[in-house]
Design a protein around this motif. Structure first.
Motif, short mmCIF file in Angstrom:
data_model
loop_
_atom_site.label_atom_id
_atom_site.label_comp_id
_atom_site.label_asym_id
_atom_site.label_seq_id
_atom_site.Cartn_x
_atom_site.Cartn_y
_atom_site.Cartn_z
N LEU A 1 -3.54 4.38 -2.93
CA LEU A 1 -4.82 3.71 -2.72
C LEU A 1 -5.04 2.60 -3.73
O LEU A 1 -5.56 1.52 -3.39
CB LEU A 1 -5.95 4.74 -2.79
CG LEU A 1 -5.99 5.77 -1.65
CD1 LEU A 1 -7.09 6.80 -1.88
CD2 LEU A 1 -6.20 5.08 -0.30
N VAL A 2 -4.64 2.85 -4.98
CA VAL A 2 -4.74 1.80 -6.00
C VAL A 2 -3.82 0.63 -5.66
O VAL A 2 -4.20 -0.55 -5.77
CB VAL A 2 -4.41 2.37 -7.39
CG1 VAL A 2 -4.37 1.26 -8.43
CG2 VAL A 2 -5.42 3.43 -7.79
N PHE A 3 -2.60 0.94 -5.22
CA PHE A 3 -1.65 -0.09 -4.82
C PHE A 3 -2.18 -0.92 -3.66
O PHE A 3 -2.07 -2.15 -3.64
CB PHE A 3 -0.31 0.57 -4.45
CG PHE A 3 0.61 -0.31 -3.67
CD1 PHE A 3 1.39 -1.27 -4.30
CD2 PHE A 3 0.71 -0.19 -2.29
CE1 PHE A 3 2.25 -2.09 -3.57
CE2 PHE A 3 1.56 -0.99 -1.56
CZ PHE A 3 2.33 -1.94 -2.21
N ASN A 4 -2.78 -0.24 -2.68
CA ASN A 4 -3.31 -0.96 -1.51
C ASN A 4 -4.47 -1.87 -1.90
O ASN A 4 -4.59 -2.99 -1.38
CB ASN A 4 -3.77 0.06 -0.47
CG ASN A 4 -4.21 -0.60 0.82
OD1 ASN A 4 -3.41 -1.19 1.53
ND2 ASN A 4 -5.50 -0.51 1.13
N ARG A 5 -5.29 -1.41 -2.82
CA ARG A 5 -6.46 -2.19 -3.21
C ARG A 5 -6.11 -3.37 -4.13
O ARG A 5 -6.64 -4.48 -3.98
CB ARG A 5 -7.48 -1.27 -3.91
CG ARG A 5 -8.77 -1.97 -4.31
CD ARG A 5 -9.78 -0.98 -4.85
NE ARG A 5 -9.30 -0.28 -6.04
CZ ARG A 5 -8.91 1.00 -6.05
NH1 ARG A 5 -8.95 1.71 -4.94
NH2 ARG A 5 -8.50 1.58 -7.17
N GLU A 6 -5.20 -3.15 -5.08
CA GLU A 6 -4.94 -4.15 -6.10
C GLU A 6 -3.72 -5.03 -5.82
O GLU A 6 -3.62 -6.13 -6.35
CB GLU A 6 -4.76 -3.46 -7.45
CG GLU A 6 -6.00 -2.70 -7.91
CD GLU A 6 -5.80 -2.03 -9.25
OE1 GLU A 6 -4.67 -2.13 -9.80
OE2 GLU A 6 -6.75 -1.42 -9.76
N VAL A 7 -2.77 -4.54 -5.00
CA VAL A 7 -1.52 -5.28 -4.79
C VAL A 7 -1.35 -5.68 -3.33
O VAL A 7 -1.19 -6.86 -3.01
CB VAL A 7 -0.29 -4.45 -5.26
CG1 VAL A 7 1.00 -5.23 -5.03
CG2 VAL A 7 -0.44 -4.07 -6.73
N PHE A 8 -1.37 -4.71 -2.44
CA PHE A 8 -1.04 -4.98 -1.04
C PHE A 8 -2.14 -5.75 -0.34
O PHE A 8 -1.89 -6.76 0.32
CB PHE A 8 -0.76 -3.65 -0.32
CG PHE A 8 -0.13 -3.82 1.03
CD1 PHE A 8 1.22 -4.09 1.14
CD2 PHE A 8 -0.89 -3.72 2.19
CE1 PHE A 8 1.81 -4.24 2.39
CE2 PHE A 8 -0.32 -3.88 3.43
CZ PHE A 8 1.05 -4.14 3.52
N GLY A 9 -3.36 -5.28 -0.42
CA GLY A 9 -4.49 -5.97 0.18
C GLY A 9 -4.64 -5.71 1.66
O GLY A 9 -3.86 -4.98 2.28
N ASP A 10 -5.66 -6.36 2.24
CA ASP A 10 -5.97 -6.22 3.66
C ASP A 10 -5.06 -7.13 4.47
O ASP A 10 -5.05 -8.35 4.29
CB ASP A 10 -7.44 -6.56 3.90
CG ASP A 10 -7.87 -6.25 5.32
OD1 ASP A 10 -7.38 -6.93 6.24
OD2 ASP A 10 -8.67 -5.32 5.51
N ILE A 11 -4.29 -6.55 5.40
CA ILE A 11 -3.33 -7.34 6.20
C ILE A 11 -4.05 -8.38 7.05
O ILE A 11 -3.66 -9.55 7.10
CB ILE A 11 -2.49 -6.41 7.08
CG1 ILE A 11 -1.63 -5.48 6.22
CG2 ILE A 11 -1.60 -7.22 8.01
CD1 ILE A 11 -0.84 -4.48 7.03
N LEU A 12 -5.09 -7.97 7.74
CA LEU A 12 -5.78 -8.88 8.65
C LEU A 12 -6.46 -10.02 7.88
O LEU A 12 -6.42 -11.18 8.32
CB LEU A 12 -6.82 -8.12 9.47
CG LEU A 12 -6.26 -6.98 10.33
CD1 LEU A 12 -7.38 -6.31 11.11
CD2 LEU A 12 -5.19 -7.49 11.28
N ARG A 13 -7.05 -9.69 6.74
CA ARG A 13 -7.68 -10.75 5.94
C ARG A 13 -6.62 -11.72 5.40
O ARG A 13 -6.83 -12.93 5.39
CB ARG A 13 -8.46 -10.13 4.78
CG ARG A 13 -9.20 -11.14 3.92
CD ARG A 13 -9.98 -10.45 2.83
NE ARG A 13 -10.96 -9.53 3.40
CZ ARG A 13 -11.71 -8.71 2.65
NH1 ARG A 13 -11.57 -8.68 1.34
NH2 ARG A 13 -12.59 -7.91 3.23
N ARG A 14 -5.48 -11.18 4.98
CA ARG A 14 -4.40 -12.03 4.49
C ARG A 14 -3.87 -12.94 5.60
O ARG A 14 -3.55 -14.10 5.38
CB ARG A 14 -3.29 -11.18 3.90
CG ARG A 14 -2.19 -12.00 3.23
CD ARG A 14 -1.30 -11.14 2.34
NE ARG A 14 -0.49 -10.21 3.09
CZ ARG A 14 -0.66 -8.90 3.10
NH1 ARG A 14 -1.64 -8.35 2.41
NH2 ARG A 14 0.14 -8.10 3.80
#
Length: 592
Positions: free
Chosen positions: A236-249
């Motif tokens: 969850l930390v990785f998704n929030r701080e590194v990976f991010g939201d796919i659709l927004r990206r």
């Protein structure tokens, strides 16, 4: 014009033959479109064919609920249907107004007249090809006269505008298309949903840093229930701080590409040209991640909201042992042990079942599992274990090996999460809900190894009349045998001395008594350590209902087999064999 990946032909046909060819092409396109929508699970409620190169309306409904829709009436610019549910019905009109102003006025007159013929709640949605205010459009020429006619139709029909969110304009040139779809949600009142349970995202696998996240979170010395929780937190930390939201990206990259393209139209810049070459590569990678995201969600939806009468639901995901009827009804009395001697498992097969689990056997159980099965209570799917086998494999193998050696394992592994899926629009009884049971991957690995071992010995103890789940046997064999038996019984000479009866095993999985199951395994001669392990699998589960995103307090079942468990069908076959064997011996011992 011939391109690299496609060929486009253009020709000019005159005379009478052109009408026939054009009609043929129209029919071909119509059939192609129909087959395309049917392949996606949609059937037509009504179709208004296009006139020339424009117009045309397709009103489609999901094949699962096509009976909830019926055509009210149709116009060349509008289709009106009635939508029915268990408690109410309403009328919806799909509009595609003509781009020709004079023809569009005919549509406004038609809708005003339609309003007089409708007494139910009415919703209208579509492409009206007109605007009320100049601020409602970008580009083109705004006509106040046409706007007044449009406003008059809205007033005469007593329409109330719906609140909208998202993009302001539905017809603006975008990255892939100049049209943006309009979605109307008819969800009724807002339902509060709790925190969404953790779900492993397969798209994380495409990121180069995620493997290090799993490696740092997974401690081989920790037990298998603590490790997944740590991986959840780190993910969850990785998704929030590194990976991010796919659709927004994706939207950000598309906006940057458009901005760079507009800028390059005005200036010649080497840095912008380099950026123009790099951004599509990033967008392509992001689109691949998005495709994996939606594929994973579609597989989840298939498991959770698939066909109401498919083989999948009948054989794999209906929850056994959790029905209210199972808890409240009295337990059936088991057959007397030893009264009807059953076929015994051979000593060789007994030793094979209790043998130590080999790494090859363990990997076979894992590799044959579907990668994107519905997520387990801890949120992980088999794809996680397959992708990071070099990190988690040793810990998982240790748990399975100890389970077969001791006949038990940590009860948290057998935790079951149950989602209640409505069978009807407004369910009021428990029987109108479909309970979907979700088991942990580690639990399924244990039972999968058991299944692989049981399959080799079932033919030794299960008679030829039982065909389900037995290797080299098919369910069609039963139909052939039944026809032969019925033909024999209908012969004139022996018609009066035979009886044919059918056993209706209603909710059979729910009603299996655990004491009967244990005595059946003992009667068939299974090793005691295997009996203990199977009974631990059946009885150690704690059940938790998922309700509006929240987990309700856990409870324990008192009987039944879980149909989502790979082991359950084989245990049920053994119980049926014992019942059938007892009935045959009882019939043979009864006085003639």
């Amino acid at each position: 014009m011939v391109g690299k990946d496609c060929t486009i032909f253009s020709w000019n046909i005159r005379g009478a033959a052109s009408r026939e060819v054009k009609q043929y092409l129209r029919d071909l396109l119509f059939d192609t479109m129909r087959k395309y929508w049917e392949s996606l699970g949609f059937l037509p409620v009504h179709i208004v064919e296009a006139q020339g190169h424009s117009g045309g309306l397709w009103c489609l409904a999901s094949s699962h609920c096509i009976s909830c829709y019926s055509l009210v009436e149709a116009f060349d610019q509008a289709v009106t249907v009635e939508v029915r549910s268990a408690t109410l019905s309403w009328v919806g009109t799909d509009v595609y107004a003509s781009p020709v102003p004079s023809s569009r006025e005919l549509c406004w007159h038609y809708l005003v007249g339609l309003r007089q013929r409708i007494s139910q709640p009415w919703m209208i949605v579509g492409d009206f090809n007109d605007s009320l205010l100049s601020s409602d459009q970008r580009g083109g020429v705004f006509s106040q006269t046409r706007a007044n006619l449009f406003a008059g139709m809205i007033h005469d029909c007593s329409f109330i505008p719906l609140h909208t969110i998202g993009l302001r304009f539905s017809w603006v040139r975008r990255f892939h298309s100049d049209h943006s779809p309009v979605l109307v949600r008819c969800g009724g009142r807002h339902v509060f949903r709790g925190a969404r349970p953790f779900r492993f995202e397969a798209a994380w696998l495409s990121h180069s840093e995620y493997e290090q996240v799993v490696a740092s979170a997974w401690v081989p010395q920790e037990n298998l229930t603590a490790n997944p929780r740590t991986v959840q937190e780190h993910s969850l930390v990785f998704n929030r701080e590194v990976f991010g939201d796919i659709l927004r990206r994706k939207h950000t990259l598309e906006a940057r590409i458009r901005g760079v393209q507009l800028r390059l139209d005005k200036v010649d810049s080497a840095s912008l040209s380099l950026l123009h070459d790099q951004l599509p590569v990033e967008l392509h990678h992001t689109l691949a991640q998005e495709e994996l995201l939606w594929f994973q969600k579609s597989r989840e939806q298939e498991a959770m909201f698939g066909g109401r009468n498919t083989r999948y639901f009948h054989t794999k995901i209906s929850f056994g042992g959790g029905a209210t009827k199972s808890y409240l009804s009295p337990s059936p009395l088991p057959l007397e042990e030893g009264r009807y001697p059953c076929p015994m498992l051979s000593q060789a097969h007994g030793l094979q079942i209790v043998a130590e689990v080999t790494p090859q056997e363990f990997w076979e159980a894992v590799s044959t599992m579907g990668s994107f099965k519905a997520p387990s209570p801890d949120g992980f799917q088999p794809i996680f274990f397959k992708s990071f086998w070099h990190i988690v494999g040793d810990s998982a193998y240790k748990v399975v090996r100890e389970a077969f050696a001791t006949g038990s394992f940590d009860g948290a592994i057998s935790e079951t999460l149950v989602a209640l899926i409505p069978k009807v629009d407004v369910p009021t009884y428990f029987r109108e809900l479909r309970p979907i049971s979700l088991c942990n991957v580690m639990y399924k690995i244990i039972t999968k190894v058991l299944v692989l071992r049981l399959r080799t010995c079932l033919q030794e103890i299960v008679g030829p009349l039982q065909s389900s789940f037995i290797p080299e046997r098919g369910t069609s064999d039963n139909a052939i045998i039944l026809q032969e038996v019925a033909h024999f019984m209908m012969s004139k000479k022996r018609r009066s001395r035979n009886v044919l009866f059918k056993l209706d095993l209603e909710k059979a999985y729910d009603q299996v008594s655990w004491s009967f199951l244990r005595s059946t395994l003992v009667e068939f001669g299974f090793p005691l350590s295997t009996v203990d392990l199977i009974m631990h699998c059946a009885t150690s589960s704690s059940v938790t209902l998922l309700w509006n995103g929240n987990r309700l307090p856990a409870f324990s079942a008192t009987r039944g087999l879980r149909q989502g468990d790979p082991l359950s069908p084989y245990l049920f076959v053994l119980c049926l064999k014992r019942l059938a064997h007892s009935l045959m011996l009882e019939e043979n011992n009864s006085p003639t």
